[in-house]
Design a protein around this motif. Structure first.
Motif, PDB file in Angstrom:
ATOM      1  N   ILE A  62       0.852  -1.189   0.000  1.00  0.00           N
ATOM      2  CA  ILE A  62       0.000   0.000   0.000  1.00  0.00           C
ATOM      3  C   ILE A  62       0.887   1.237   0.000  1.00  0.00           C
ATOM      4  O   ILE A  62       1.584   1.496   0.985  1.00  0.00           O
ATOM      5  N   SER A  71       1.129   4.200   0.890  1.00  0.00           N
ATOM      6  CA  SER A  71       0.591   5.246   1.749  1.00  0.00           C
ATOM      7  C   SER A  71       1.082   4.984   3.164  1.00  0.00           C
ATOM      8  O   SER A  71       2.048   4.254   3.376  1.00  0.00           O
ATOM      9  N   ASP A 111      -4.828   6.490   6.273  1.00  0.00           N
ATOM     10  CA  ASP A 111      -5.831   5.459   5.979  1.00  0.00           C
ATOM     11  C   ASP A 111      -6.717   5.244   7.200  1.00  0.00           C
ATOM     12  O   ASP A 111      -7.135   4.121   7.482  1.00  0.00           O
ATOM     13  N   TYR A 116       2.027  -1.323   4.561  1.00  0.00           N
ATOM     14  CA  TYR A 116       2.218   0.059   4.125  1.00  0.00           C
ATOM     15  C   TYR A 116       3.696   0.278   3.813  1.00  0.00           C
ATOM     16  O   TYR A 116       4.571  -0.099   4.594  1.00  0.00           O
TER      17      TYR A 116
END
Length: 214
Positions: free
Chosen positions: A48, A50, A55, A67
């Motif tokens: 991910i 991010s 989130d 992440y």
């Protein structure tokens, strides 16, 4: 409606499945079996691009999800909120509404603050009706945020993920004026994480934008 949406999703993902199959074949892997949507839930690894804070601090992700931080290019050293140049960048990026509400608000409200206004990709800057620019403001055609200013104090964006993530990854707070597609969601994430402010487009005028920037 659910059936129609499912059929449409399968039609759109057909091309993705074909390209993914060719890519897998180039690495000696078998072609995809089943639908792309079904593959999402069975992937052994989800990366991910991010951060958990962006989130909503989710804790319900499967063990395969990790992440990895923002993936932006080119990679620059983070900006310092304590050593910014006092300027503001107002950036429409590549996804923007027909009416330049955010740009007009910048012209009306940011006089006295060194500001670079970057029109959306494909906009005709010469024909853009946003009012007379103050002497400390410039209007430029689209270019990436990294090529506009190195260390602005604030970035104003309509919520495109590219500009938003790029600014936040460099430690620059943002004001999000969402208008279309996923921009409202990006605005809420910025607001919830404390990384900036969300200013609804219907409330975006000169005074409101100036207050948000300040």
């Amino acid at each position: 409606l659910v059936l129609a949406a499912s059929i449409l999703a399968d039609a759109v993902s057909g091309r993705i499945r074909s390209v993914a199959g060719m890519l897998r074949g180039s690495y000696g892997l078998p072609p995809l079996q089943g639908k792309v949507r079904e593959l999402y839930g069975s992937m052994p690894l989800h990366l991910i691009p991010s951060a958990p804070e962006f989130d909503y601090g989710r804790e319900s992700l499967p063990p395969s999800s990790h992440y990895i931080g923002p993936c932006v290019w080119p990679v620059l050293e983070p900006a310092s909120p304590f050593h910014h140049d006092g300027s503001v960048v107002v950036h429409e990026d590549t996804l923007y509404p027909a009416e330049p509400v955010m740009l007009r608000a910048a012209v009306a409200g940011l006089s006295g603050i060194p500001t670079t206004v970057v029109a959306g990709s494909g906009r005709d800057v010469q024909a853009l009706d946003i009012g007379a620019l103050p002497p400390d403001m410039s209007l430029e055609p689209w270019r990436p945020l990294t090529e506009v200013r190195r260390n602005p104090a604030v970035v104003v964006t309509n919520g495109n993920s590219g500009v938003t993530i790029e600014a936040l990854s460099r430690g620059i707070p943002v004001v999000v004026v969402p208008s279309i597609q996923e921009q409202s969601e990006i605005g809420w994430r910025v607001h919830t994480s404390g990384a900036g402010l969300r200013l609804p487009e219907r409330h975006c005028n000169g005074s409101a934008l100036r207050a948000a920037v300040q």
